[in-house]
Design a protein around this motif. Structure first.
Motif, PDB file in Angstrom:
ATOM      1  N   THR A 282      52.084  43.613  45.974  1.00 48.60           N
ATOM      2  CA  THR A 282      50.715  44.024  45.704  1.00 48.60           C
ATOM      3  C   THR A 282      50.165  43.257  44.515  1.00 48.60           C
ATOM      4  O   THR A 282      50.912  42.768  43.677  1.00 48.60           O
ATOM      5  N   VAL A 283      48.843  43.188  44.453  1.00 52.36           N
ATOM      6  CA  VAL A 283      48.160  42.552  43.332  1.00 52.36           C
ATOM      7  C   VAL A 283      46.913  43.367  43.029  1.00 52.36           C
ATOM      8  O   VAL A 283      46.260  43.893  43.925  1.00 52.36           O
ATOM      9  N   LYS A 284      46.636  43.486  41.738  1.00 51.12           N
ATOM     10  CA  LYS A 284      45.399  44.124  41.285  1.00 51.12           C
ATOM     11  C   LYS A 284      44.713  43.124  40.363  1.00 51.12           C
ATOM     12  O   LYS A 284      45.269  42.732  39.337  1.00 51.12           O
ATOM     13  N   PHE A 285      43.500  42.691  40.753  1.00 50.97           N
ATOM     14  CA  PHE A 285      42.768  41.701  39.985  1.00 50.97           C
ATOM     15  C   PHE A 285      41.974  42.362  38.864  1.00 50.97           C
ATOM     16  O   PHE A 285      41.859  43.592  38.802  1.00 50.97           O
ATOM     17  N   SER A 286      41.413  41.552  37.990  1.00 54.59           N
ATOM     18  CA  SER A 286      40.736  42.057  36.797  1.00 54.59           C
ATOM     19  C   SER A 286      39.540  42.937  37.121  1.00 54.59           C
ATOM     20  O   SER A 286      39.161  43.777  36.319  1.00 54.59           O
ATOM     21  N   ASP A 287      38.951  42.761  38.304  1.00 50.23           N
ATOM     22  CA  ASP A 287      37.814  43.594  38.675  1.00 50.23           C
ATOM     23  C   ASP A 287      38.250  44.933  39.263  1.00 50.23           C
ATOM     24  O   ASP A 287      37.432  45.736  39.693  1.00 50.23           O
ATOM     25  N   GLY A 288      39.568  45.190  39.273  1.00 50.83           N
ATOM     26  CA  GLY A 288      40.103  46.466  39.759  1.00 50.83           C
ATOM     27  C   GLY A 288      40.385  46.485  41.248  1.00 50.83           C
ATOM     28  O   GLY A 288      40.903  47.476  41.764  1.00 50.83           O
ATOM     29  N   THR A 289      40.072  45.412  41.954  1.00 50.23           N
ATOM     30  CA  THR A 289      40.298  45.358  43.397  1.00 50.23           C
ATOM     31  C   THR A 289      41.783  45.120  43.659  1.00 50.23           C
ATOM     32  O   THR A 289      42.394  44.236  43.075  1.00 50.23           O
ATOM     33  N   GLU A 290      42.338  45.950  44.552  1.00 45.87           N
ATOM     34  CA  GLU A 290      43.764  45.866  44.877  1.00 45.87           C
ATOM     35  C   GLU A 290      43.951  45.442  46.322  1.00 45.87           C
ATOM     36  O   GLU A 290      43.129  45.753  47.186  1.00 45.87           O
ATOM     37  N   GLY A 291      45.050  44.752  46.573  1.00 43.38           N
ATOM     38  CA  GLY A 291      45.397  44.329  47.918  1.00 43.38           C
ATOM     39  C   GLY A 291      46.831  43.842  47.938  1.00 43.38           C
ATOM     40  O   GLY A 291      47.611  44.130  47.027  1.00 43.38           O
TER      41      GLY A 291
END
Length: 172
Positions: free
Chosen positions: A121-130
């Motif tokens: 999993t990854v969570k980017f700085s804008d809070g979007t996870e995928g």
């Protein structure tokens, strides 16, 4: 994708001239007829052992003032220590300053799906996870994001660094 020696030399020339990843991506498409994502272009540059120049001067300027206040805070904290301090917390000048928190979090699944070399999993700085995955061909993929989602461009280099670090911990 396999590049010949002349193409590799041309990419190295572009990098030496200070071209950005986005410019390199465009030139590869226009001159070689090869369509690549930004991430694939970044991995290509890494695979060729080439290093991009730090051309975004404004970014470097904005990050420089942040360490300056931190440098001044420990000095200010050291001066009032003559009055007793607070139980010795922060008195050890040998400790490095705390690192800024990472804006991106990456996990690696303990058990991988069929057809996937590695994923998680990854969570980017804008809070979007995928989810991210490396397929058996070594291609990076992202899935489970909202339709039309684009990774913030400033997150791409940090994502690569964090992903490599997490994979190296597991021997990849």
């Amino acid at each position: 994708m396999k590049l010949d020696e002349s193409q590799t030399k041309l990419i190295a020339t572009w990098i030496n001239e200070g071209a950005t990843l986005s410019e390199i991506q465009t030139r590869i498409s226009e001159q070689f007829g090869i369509s690549m994502t930004y991430m694939e272009t970044r991995f290509l540059v890494d695979d060729l052992d080439l290093e991009l120049r730090d051309s975004p001067q404004p970014e470097a300027t904005t990050t420089e003032p942040q360490p300056t206040p931190r440098d001044h805070q420990p000095e200010a904290a050291t001066e009032p220590d003559n009055g007793g301090g607070d139980n010795g917390v922060g008195d050890n000048n040998d400790t490095p300053p705390p690192q800024p928190p990472e804006r991106i979090s990456v996990t690696v699944d303990p058990v991988q799906r069929a057809g996937v070399l590695a994923g998680g999993t990854v969570k980017f700085s804008d809070g979007t996870e995928g989810r991210w995955l490396l397929d058996e061909m070594g291609r990076l993929g992202l899935e489970g994001f909202p339709a039309g989602y684009r990774v913030p461009p400033q997150d791409v280099p940090e994502f690569q660094i964090v992903l490599r670090r997490e994979l190296s911990k597991l021997g990849y």
